[in-house]
Design an enzyme around this catalytic site. Structure first.
Site, PDB file in Angstrom:
ATOM      1  N   ASP A 128      -9.063 -15.048  13.194  1.00  0.00           N
ATOM      2  CA  ASP A 128      -9.870 -14.563  12.447  1.00  0.00           C
ATOM      3  C   ASP A 128     -11.262 -14.345  12.966  1.00  0.00           C
ATOM      4  O   ASP A 128     -12.192 -15.170  13.312  1.00  0.00           O
ATOM      5  CB  ASP A 128     -10.025 -15.594  11.304  1.00  0.00           C
ATOM      6  CG  ASP A 128      -9.065 -15.510  10.142  1.00  0.00           C
ATOM      7  OD1 ASP A 128      -8.397 -14.534  10.140  1.00  0.00           O
ATOM      8  OD2 ASP A 128      -8.743 -16.404   9.302  1.00  0.00           O
TER       9      ASP A 128
ATOM     10  N   ASN B 249       7.892  -4.739  16.511  1.00  0.00           N
ATOM     11  CA  ASN B 249       7.998  -4.186  15.459  1.00  0.00           C
ATOM     12  C   ASN B 249       6.824  -3.006  15.188  1.00  0.00           C
ATOM     13  O   ASN B 249       7.145  -1.840  14.909  1.00  0.00           O
ATOM     14  CB  ASN B 249       8.079  -4.980  14.177  1.00  0.00           C
ATOM     15  CG  ASN B 249       8.352  -4.347  12.901  1.00  0.00           C
ATOM     16  OD1 ASN B 249       9.215  -3.648  12.870  1.00  0.00           O
ATOM     17  ND2 ASN B 249       7.185  -4.395  11.918  1.00  0.00           N
TER      18      ASN B 249
ATOM     19  N   ALA C 146      -6.456 -19.357  13.615  1.00  0.00           N
ATOM     20  CA  ALA C 146      -6.613 -18.751  15.005  1.00  0.00           C
ATOM     21  C   ALA C 146      -6.680 -17.149  14.441  1.00  0.00           C
ATOM     22  O   ALA C 146      -5.683 -16.350  13.887  1.00  0.00           O
ATOM     23  CB  ALA C 146      -5.283 -18.877  15.720  1.00  0.00           C
TER      24      ALA C 146
ATOM     25  N   TYR D 263      -1.851  -8.632  16.002  1.00  0.00           N
ATOM     26  CA  TYR D 263      -1.774  -7.561  15.059  1.00  0.00           C
ATOM     27  C   TYR D 263      -2.677  -6.574  15.338  1.00  0.00           C
ATOM     28  O   TYR D 263      -2.386  -5.364  15.288  1.00  0.00           O
ATOM     29  CB  TYR D 263      -2.126  -8.442  13.501  1.00  0.00           C
ATOM     30  CG  TYR D 263      -2.404  -7.178  12.455  1.00  0.00           C
ATOM     31  CD1 TYR D 263      -1.337  -6.586  12.234  1.00  0.00           C
ATOM     32  CD2 TYR D 263      -3.666  -7.127  11.788  1.00  0.00           C
ATOM     33  CE1 TYR D 263      -1.594  -5.419  11.182  1.00  0.00           C
ATOM     34  CE2 TYR D 263      -3.821  -6.267  10.840  1.00  0.00           C
ATOM     35  CZ  TYR D 263      -2.816  -5.181  10.321  1.00  0.00           C
ATOM     36  OH  TYR D 263      -2.816  -4.346   9.539  1.00  0.00           O
TER      37      TYR D 263
ATOM     38  N   ASP E 113      12.198   2.773   4.579  1.00  0.00           N
ATOM     39  CA  ASP E 113      11.756   1.170   4.698  1.00  0.00           C
ATOM     40  C   ASP E 113      12.984   0.248   4.976  1.00  0.00           C
ATOM     41  O   ASP E 113      13.934   0.619   4.640  1.00  0.00           O
ATOM     42  CB  ASP E 113      11.091   0.895   3.205  1.00  0.00           C
ATOM     43  CG  ASP E 113      10.067  -0.084   3.231  1.00  0.00           C
ATOM     44  OD1 ASP E 113       9.236  -0.348   2.944  1.00  0.00           O
ATOM     45  OD2 ASP E 113      10.719  -1.304   3.988  1.00  0.00           O
TER      46      ASP E 113
ATOM     47  N   ILE F 105       0.728  -1.310  -0.028  1.00  0.00           N
ATOM     48  CA  ILE F 105      -0.160   0.137  -0.045  1.00  0.00           C
ATOM     49  C   ILE F 105       0.830   1.151  -0.059  1.00  0.00           C
ATOM     50  O   ILE F 105       0.567   2.276  -0.593  1.00  0.00           O
ATOM     51  CB  ILE F 105      -1.005  -0.029   1.373  1.00  0.00           C
ATOM     52  CG1 ILE F 105      -1.801  -1.392   1.287  1.00  0.00           C
ATOM     53  CG2 ILE F 105      -1.932   1.220   1.172  1.00  0.00           C
ATOM     54  CD1 ILE F 105      -2.547  -1.744   2.382  1.00  0.00           C
TER      55      ILE F 105
HETATM   56  N1  UDP Z   1      -8.040 -17.127   3.932  1.00  0.00           N
HETATM   57  C1  UDP Z   1      -8.010 -18.294   3.662  1.00  0.00           C
HETATM   58  N2  UDP Z   1      -7.178 -19.068   3.008  1.00  0.00           N
HETATM   59  C2  UDP Z   1      -5.862 -18.543   2.744  1.00  0.00           C
HETATM   60  C3  UDP Z   1      -5.574 -17.083   3.281  1.00  0.00           C
HETATM   61  C4  UDP Z   1      -6.820 -16.435   3.712  1.00  0.00           C
HETATM   62  O1  UDP Z   1      -9.316 -18.848   3.648  1.00  0.00           O
HETATM   63  O2  UDP Z   1      -5.021 -19.251   2.365  1.00  0.00           O
HETATM   64  C5  UDP Z   1      -8.897 -16.265   4.600  1.00  0.00           C
HETATM   65  C6  UDP Z   1      -8.833 -15.788   6.173  1.00  0.00           C
HETATM   66  O3  UDP Z   1      -8.991 -16.575   7.041  1.00  0.00           O
HETATM   67  C7  UDP Z   1      -9.820 -14.478   6.153  1.00  0.00           C
HETATM   68  C8  UDP Z   1     -10.049 -14.154   4.737  1.00  0.00           C
HETATM   69  O4  UDP Z   1      -9.422 -15.274   3.935  1.00  0.00           O
HETATM   70  O5  UDP Z   1     -10.961 -15.096   6.505  1.00  0.00           O
HETATM   71  C9  UDP Z   1      -9.096 -12.976   4.323  1.00  0.00           C
HETATM   72  O6  UDP Z   1      -7.675 -13.296   4.991  1.00  0.00           O
HETATM   73  P1  UDP Z   1      -6.411 -12.240   4.347  1.00  0.00           P
HETATM   74  O7  UDP Z   1      -5.107 -13.111   5.419  1.00  0.00           O
HETATM   75  O8  UDP Z   1      -6.384 -12.222   3.081  1.00  0.00           O
HETATM   76  O9  UDP Z   1      -6.682 -10.843   5.245  1.00  0.00           O
HETATM   77  P2  UDP Z   1      -7.150 -10.569   6.627  1.00  0.00           P
HETATM   78  O10 UDP Z   1      -8.625 -10.590   6.709  1.00  0.00           O
HETATM   79  O11 UDP Z   1      -6.309 -11.626   7.593  1.00  0.00           O
HETATM   80  O12 UDP Z   1      -6.327  -9.348   6.832  1.00  0.00           O
END
Ligand code: UDP
Length: 326
Positions: free
Chosen positions: A283, A92, A281, A141, A31, A12
């Site tokens: 999500d 970080n 974990a 995060y 960076d 971004i």
């Molecule tokens: N996801 C998935 N498989 C993958 C990567 C992500 O099912 O290989 C799912 C993840 O669990 C979330 C959504 O896709 O529900 C978006 O994930 P991403 O890591 O792209 O972005 P985040 O929402 O974590 O910022």
């Protein structure tokens, strides 16, 4: 007079750097290249390789380039990694972030646009999520970003720092020159496109037992150039003397993981195999923005809200890069 962009070699950050240059702004990129790419920054942009929390370097850059504002992107941004390696995120994102804020205040730079995230909300109590929604992250995060939001509020009271915290929903898509390339890749859309391209066999779907339309997680995907535009508008907002604020950036449309895979099948015309796996974990089940405030306060309006357009831009970039590397 210049804008310091930390993390300007990242996804971004590099798109925003280009957008600001196209607007006629002077920019300086800092960076450490731990996750960014030197070639994502145009050679004519002043570039410093170092940590965002390197106070001496920040002081030097601010004086050398007459920095008046900072857009702070530099951070780690993988939900799963933050759960398994939280120290990485606190050291970080938080520790370096505090040092950066301290150095900026010391050098009299009082305008900051901060990359925050919808992950600061946690599991939603209502959808769509507006900025008043309680913030209770479900992963380190999200906490790391929330801590910096909190610290900036206190630095506003104590030191007069003015900030816009932009709470991104799911950044996606590409410009013809710049797109998402993480190593290892963990984000859904780039992985789905790698599968379409045959670089990986299949995409893991993390959980199909969520309380959503098809059991898979729902996210609000937003085009990276629309995000970049919001940073430029946030600088205008701060320069006009407005007060600190937090603003959601999303399209207000939620798509499940399976819907993303299906949209990518249509856009690419390719087979994309999937494999159901356990939940990942940290999500939350749904994250969909109420982004009305971005329109009202910044005058922001997404130009590429359609998921197919977002995926299509990423596919074009992915295909171009793969053929350039072949
Ligand atoms: N996801 C998935 N498989 C993958 C990567 C992500 O099912 O290989 C799912 C993840 O669990 C979330 C959504 O896709 O529900 C978006 O994930 P991403 O890591 O792209 O972005 P985040 O929402 O974590 O910022």
């Amino acid at each position: 007079m210049a804008i310091l962009i930390t993390g300007g070699a990242g996804y971004i950050g590099s798109v925003t750097t280009e957008l600001l240059r196209a607007r006629g702004e002077r920019v300086v990129v800092l960076d450490n290249l731990s996750r960014g790419h030197r070639d994502a920054v145009a050679p004519e942009v002043p570039f410093y390789q170092g940590d965002a929390g390197n106070r001496e370097l920040i002081e030097h850059v601010v004086h050398e380039h007459d920095v008046k504002a900072c857009i702070h992107f530099a951070a780690f941004a993988y939900v799963g990694e933050s759960v398994s390696s939280p120290a990485l995120y606190y050291e970080n994102n938080v520790e370096q972030g505090i040092r950066l804020l301290g150095a900026l205040v010391q050098a009299n730079v009082r305008h900051i646009v901060f990359s925050s995230t919808c992950a600061t909300y946690g599991e939603p109590q209502r959808i769509p999520i507006d900025e008043q929604h309680p913030q209770q992250p479900t992963n380190p995060y999200g906490w790391s970003k929330l801590f910096i939001e909190r610290i900036m509020s206190d630095y506003d009271c104590g030191y007069g720092l003015k900030f816009v915290a932009l709470r991104y929903f799911n950044a996606a898509g590409a410009t013809p020159e710049r797109g998402e390339r993480h190593d290892p890749e963990t984000h859904l859309i780039p992985l789905v496109l790698k599968a379409a391209h045959g670089e990986i066999d299949r995409v893991a779907v993390f959980g199909n037992d969520y309380p959503t339309k098809d059991g898979t997680c729902v996210r609000d995907y937003i085009h990276v150039t629309d995000l970049a535009q919001a940073h430029a508008l946030s600088l205008d907002y701060l320069r006009a003397g407005n007060s600190s604020t937090a603003i959601n950036l999303g399209n207000g449309q939620g798509y499940s993981v399976l819907e993303v895979v299906n949209a990518a099948r249509e856009v690419t015309g390719r087979e994309i195999a999937i494999e159901m796996q356990q939940r990942r974990a940290g999500d939350p089940s749904h994250l969909v923005a109420d982004a009305a405030k971005a329109g009202a306060v910044l005058g922001w309006k997404p130009q590429h809200p359609e998921l197919a357009d977002i995926i299509s831009s990423a596919w074009k970039w992915h295909t171009k890069r793969s053929s350039a590397q072949a």
